[in-house]
Design a protein around this motif. Sequence first.
Motif, PDB file in Angstrom:
ATOM      1  N   SER A  75      35.691  49.532  31.987  1.00  0.00           N
ATOM      2  CA  SER A  75      36.218  49.928  33.302  1.00  0.00           C
ATOM      3  C   SER A  75      35.400  49.307  34.425  1.00  0.00           C
ATOM      4  CB  SER A  75      36.220  51.456  33.439  1.00  0.00           C
ATOM      5  OG  SER A  75      37.063  52.053  32.482  1.00  0.00           O
ATOM      6  N   LEU A  76      34.077  49.264  34.247  1.00  0.00           N
ATOM      7  CA  LEU A  76      33.206  48.662  35.261  1.00  0.00           C
ATOM      8  C   LEU A  76      33.518  47.182  35.430  1.00  0.00           C
ATOM      9  CD1 LEU A  76      30.776  48.689  37.175  1.00  0.00           C
ATOM     10  CD2 LEU A  76      29.296  48.363  35.173  1.00  0.00           C
ATOM     11  N   VAL A  77      33.683  46.453  34.330  1.00  0.00           N
ATOM     12  CA  VAL A  77      33.979  45.021  34.412  1.00  0.00           C
ATOM     13  C   VAL A  77      35.324  44.791  35.084  1.00  0.00           C
ATOM     14  CG1 VAL A  77      34.414  42.943  33.059  1.00  0.00           C
ATOM     15  CG2 VAL A  77      32.552  44.472  32.416  1.00  0.00           C
ATOM     16  N   GLN A  78      36.329  45.592  34.746  1.00  0.00           N
ATOM     17  CA  GLN A  78      37.643  45.438  35.368  1.00  0.00           C
ATOM     18  C   GLN A  78      37.585  45.700  36.866  1.00  0.00           C
ATOM     19  OE1 GLN A  78      39.962  47.653  31.929  1.00  0.00           O
ATOM     20  NE2 GLN A  78      41.406  46.746  33.344  1.00  0.00           N
ATOM     21  N   GLN A  79      36.896  46.759  37.266  1.00  0.00           N
ATOM     22  CA  GLN A  79      36.805  47.064  38.693  1.00  0.00           C
ATOM     23  C   GLN A  79      36.040  45.981  39.436  1.00  0.00           C
ATOM     24  OE1 GLN A  79      35.692  51.139  39.712  1.00  0.00           O
ATOM     25  NE2 GLN A  79      36.423  51.840  37.711  1.00  0.00           N
ATOM     26  N   LEU A  80      35.001  45.444  38.823  1.00  0.00           N
ATOM     27  CA  LEU A  80      34.259  44.358  39.476  1.00  0.00           C
ATOM     28  C   LEU A  80      35.144  43.126  39.647  1.00  0.00           C
ATOM     29  CD1 LEU A  80      30.672  44.422  37.907  1.00  0.00           C
ATOM     30  CD2 LEU A  80      31.374  45.038  40.216  1.00  0.00           C
ATOM     31  N   GLY A  81      35.965  42.831  38.637  1.00  0.00           N
ATOM     32  CA  GLY A  81      36.872  41.691  38.766  1.00  0.00           C
ATOM     33  C   GLY A  81      37.806  41.853  39.944  1.00  0.00           C
ATOM     34  N   ASP A  82      38.353  43.054  40.135  1.00  0.00           N
ATOM     35  CA  ASP A  82      39.273  43.300  41.256  1.00  0.00           C
ATOM     36  C   ASP A  82      38.545  43.214  42.597  1.00  0.00           C
ATOM     37  OD1 ASP A  82      41.269  43.694  39.399  1.00  0.00           O
ATOM     38  OD2 ASP A  82      41.029  45.883  39.362  1.00  0.00           O
ATOM     39  N   ILE A  83      37.325  43.736  42.666  1.00  0.00           N
ATOM     40  CA  ILE A  83      36.577  43.749  43.930  1.00  0.00           C
ATOM     41  C   ILE A  83      36.103  42.348  44.305  1.00  0.00           C
ATOM     42  CG2 ILE A  83      34.491  44.585  45.065  1.00  0.00           C
ATOM     43  CD1 ILE A  83      34.771  47.151  43.386  1.00  0.00           C
ATOM     44  N   LEU A  84      35.511  41.646  43.357  1.00  0.00           N
ATOM     45  CA  LEU A  84      34.924  40.336  43.652  1.00  0.00           C
ATOM     46  C   LEU A  84      35.970  39.258  43.851  1.00  0.00           C
ATOM     47  CD1 LEU A  84      31.968  40.372  41.074  1.00  0.00           C
ATOM     48  CD2 LEU A  84      31.901  40.942  43.514  1.00  0.00           C
ATOM     49  N   SER A  85      37.179  39.469  43.355  1.00  0.00           N
ATOM     50  CA  SER A  85      38.231  38.461  43.545  1.00  0.00           C
ATOM     51  C   SER A  85      38.617  38.309  45.002  1.00  0.00           C
ATOM     52  CB  SER A  85      39.466  38.837  42.716  1.00  0.00           C
ATOM     53  OG  SER A  85      40.030  40.069  43.170  1.00  0.00           O
ATOM     54  N   GLU A  86      38.293  39.288  45.833  1.00  0.00           N
ATOM     55  CA  GLU A  86      38.622  39.233  47.256  1.00  0.00           C
ATOM     56  C   GLU A  86      37.511  38.587  48.083  1.00  0.00           C
ATOM     57  OE1 GLU A  86      39.681  43.091  48.615  1.00  0.00           O
ATOM     58  OE2 GLU A  86      41.183  43.417  47.051  1.00  0.00           O
ATOM     59  N   GLY A  87      36.445  38.142  47.427  1.00  0.00           N
ATOM     60  CA  GLY A  87      35.343  37.473  48.134  1.00  0.00           C
ATOM     61  C   GLY A  87      33.999  38.032  47.714  1.00  0.00           C
ATOM     62  N   HIS A  88      32.982  37.182  47.709  1.00  0.00           N
ATOM     63  CA  HIS A  88      31.655  37.615  47.288  1.00  0.00           C
ATOM     64  C   HIS A  88      30.625  36.581  47.723  1.00  0.00           C
ATOM     65  CE1 HIS A  88      31.451  34.578  44.099  1.00  0.00           C
ATOM     66  NE2 HIS A  88      32.739  34.815  43.902  1.00  0.00           N
ATOM     67  N   GLN A  89      29.327  36.935  47.509  1.00  0.00           N
ATOM     68  CA  GLN A  89      28.212  36.027  47.789  1.00  0.00           C
ATOM     69  C   GLN A  89      27.381  35.777  46.529  1.00  0.00           C
ATOM     70  OE1 GLN A  89      27.789  34.679  50.812  1.00  0.00           O
ATOM     71  NE2 GLN A  89      29.500  35.817  51.700  1.00  0.00           N
ATOM     72  N   LEU A  90      27.965  35.984  45.356  1.00  0.00           N
ATOM     73  CA  LEU A  90      27.209  35.945  44.111  1.00  0.00           C
ATOM     74  C   LEU A  90      26.639  34.563  43.814  1.00  0.00           C
ATOM     75  CD1 LEU A  90      29.214  38.113  41.540  1.00  0.00           C
ATOM     76  CD2 LEU A  90      27.073  38.650  42.696  1.00  0.00           C
ATOM     77  N   LYS A  91      25.369  34.587  43.436  1.00  0.00           N
ATOM     78  CA  LYS A  91      24.729  33.388  42.895  1.00  0.00           C
ATOM     79  C   LYS A  91      24.587  33.481  41.381  1.00  0.00           C
ATOM     80  CE  LYS A  91      22.097  32.352  47.110  1.00  0.00           C
ATOM     81  NZ  LYS A  91      20.736  32.172  47.694  1.00  0.00           N
ATOM     82  N   THR A  92      24.423  34.704  40.880  1.00  0.00           N
ATOM     83  CA  THR A  92      24.330  34.890  39.428  1.00  0.00           C
ATOM     84  C   THR A  92      25.141  36.116  39.016  1.00  0.00           C
ATOM     85  OG1 THR A  92      22.330  36.275  39.584  1.00  0.00           O
ATOM     86  CG2 THR A  92      22.020  33.885  39.336  1.00  0.00           C
ATOM     87  N   PHE A  93      25.774  36.003  37.869  1.00  0.00           N
ATOM     88  CA  PHE A  93      26.496  37.125  37.281  1.00  0.00           C
ATOM     89  C   PHE A  93      26.207  37.103  35.782  1.00  0.00           C
ATOM     90  CE2 PHE A  93      30.073  38.972  35.016  1.00  0.00           C
ATOM     91  CZ  PHE A  93      30.238  40.177  35.685  1.00  0.00           C
ATOM     92  N   THR A  94      25.759  38.248  35.254  1.00  0.00           N
ATOM     93  CA  THR A  94      25.383  38.325  33.843  1.00  0.00           C
ATOM     94  C   THR A  94      26.080  39.501  33.182  1.00  0.00           C
ATOM     95  OG1 THR A  94      23.189  37.397  34.320  1.00  0.00           O
ATOM     96  CG2 THR A  94      23.470  38.539  32.220  1.00  0.00           C
ATOM     97  N   LEU A  95      26.714  39.237  32.061  1.00  0.00           N
ATOM     98  CA  LEU A  95      27.305  40.279  31.221  1.00  0.00           C
ATOM     99  C   LEU A  95      26.712  40.115  29.829  1.00  0.00           C
ATOM    100  CD1 LEU A  95      29.289  42.566  30.623  1.00  0.00           C
ATOM    101  CD2 LEU A  95      31.052  40.839  30.215  1.00  0.00           C
ATOM    102  N   SER A  96      25.890  41.080  29.437  1.00  0.00           N
ATOM    103  CA  SER A  96      25.158  40.961  28.177  1.00  0.00           C
ATOM    104  C   SER A  96      25.401  42.200  27.326  1.00  0.00           C
ATOM    105  CB  SER A  96      23.651  40.783  28.452  1.00  0.00           C
ATOM    106  OG  SER A  96      22.930  40.714  27.251  1.00  0.00           O
ATOM    107  N   LEU A  97      26.140  42.029  26.234  1.00  0.00           N
ATOM    108  CA  LEU A  97      26.409  43.110  25.281  1.00  0.00           C
ATOM    109  C   LEU A  97      25.896  42.641  23.924  1.00  0.00           C
ATOM    110  CD1 LEU A  97      30.054  43.995  26.410  1.00  0.00           C
ATOM    111  CD2 LEU A  97      27.919  45.102  27.113  1.00  0.00           C
ATOM    112  N   THR A  98      24.684  43.098  23.569  1.00  0.00           N
ATOM    113  CA  THR A  98      24.009  42.537  22.394  1.00  0.00           C
ATOM    114  C   THR A  98      23.872  43.529  21.254  1.00  0.00           C
ATOM    115  OG1 THR A  98      21.862  43.131  23.379  1.00  0.00           O
ATOM    116  CG2 THR A  98      22.724  40.915  23.816  1.00  0.00           C
TER     117      THR A  98
END
Length: 523
Positions: A160-183
Amino acid sequence: MGAIKRTCSTILPDLNLKRRRLTRFQERQIRSVFRFLDLPGELKNIIYENCIDISAAQHILQRYYDSLRDCTDLRAVEAPLVWSKTPTILLINRQIHAEASFYLRNRSLTFDHGLLDLVDVTDFVSPNLFRTVTSITIDDSGHPLFQPNILAASWVGYTSLVQQLGDILSEGHQLKTFTLSLTNKDLIPHVTTCWNGHHVCGFRDSLLKACDALRAVRNVGLVTFRGLPEPLSSQLKARMESAPINFLDLPSEIRNAIYGEALDWSDINKQLARTIRLWSNKNLSPPFPALTTPTVLLLNRQISAEAQAVLHRKPLTLVFPRDHGMQKQDHVPNMLKFITPSTLLNVEHLVLELHSWEWIYSLDHFLPVFASPSTATTTAIASARPSTITPTRITAATLRHHNLLLHPHPTTTITTSAPPALKTIHIHFADTLKSEFLVGTTQQYPDETLHLSLSQLAKLRGLERVTFTGDLPACYTAPLTQIMRTSPAAAAVGAAALPKLRAVKASGEVVAVEDGEKVVVVG
């Protein structure tokens, strides 16, 4: 206590803004206050760093996990009541907001518990904060991902967190790094054995849905995925790091195809049919629709120009229905209420389908728009239409059908500044009363009334193609076609040489169209 109050009153000046005058003592006290903005920049930056703390979400999730960790029934644990709040330092004034925002942008948001079973991350993290920070990290280091008692809540919280982030960031962002780590090692079977399988796997399917939401996020500096299988990981990484594709970056062929789907003339016919259907009381004005501009024409100049070029190449087909319920000439709707003259000037291909003879009066409204500048008149020829028709010209039965000829037609004034772009025209004219005009020996078809409307076509010049179908005789349409295809310059020089429009009688005799005692030579 009284002494303390007196001491405080001497330290703190009374800054009541309702006072109109300040004493000299109060003014000296105010001037002695050291302003925050007078501090050196290094000190202000230290204060900004200490005032801006975006780790609240991490603390909330950590405390919530501590209450869930040893619980066997999640329903027994009440979710925390949280809400997002803007740091006070950002609300003081514009200068402080601008200076402090620099440190806010350099912060990193970290989620190592997912969302657990909290529904919406925006309850405690503002969407603007996600779009402002330069780094976001999501990992499973906060708790064992496959902990039995909270497994479902934990995994759903991550996706749910990843989906909500996709919807929010698709409208604009300042991201230099994004990490998704499921180990977590227990996740490996779901991203290996299950990944290419055809059976149902809730972990695989929910992770795929979450990754689809991230596809809308573009232009991230560096994207890192751990735990996702190939080639999904590399493809999603390349997409998120690439620049977004602008609509104008698409090939012109694709843009034109989109314009063709987004724009069409067919709405005019729908609005005309709707107006006739809703116009039950003919004593009132017709319920004309409000003229609107399609959204695609309002985006920017380039898109508007390209879309209009596609639209203008489409034929404008106006369908005038047979069933209309009109009893008077004044009832014929003005077509300029459905499409403006400036739009008509750009139409290149026109198709008129008149399924009832009464619609000839609609030609008086918009045909002058297409008139060649050398033959155009700003006032429609309807103003010259006789108010009555000689009864000997038509039978009594026909006169009853043509009772709207007894009402004068309003004058239509048209002002145009650009030459029409019309290249081709096709007219289909159906007249159920044609046979009644070919009964008496003195009658002819088309009659004077029909000719007065159709003769406006003779003011159109330089068309590439003209075709007629329906009930109009060839002796009338053939010379009219020749006139309409004549160039404006040639028509102006040799107006007398233009062919005459002719009508047919019941005996089959072909005669010149007459207006009283005078032979009409159009042009």
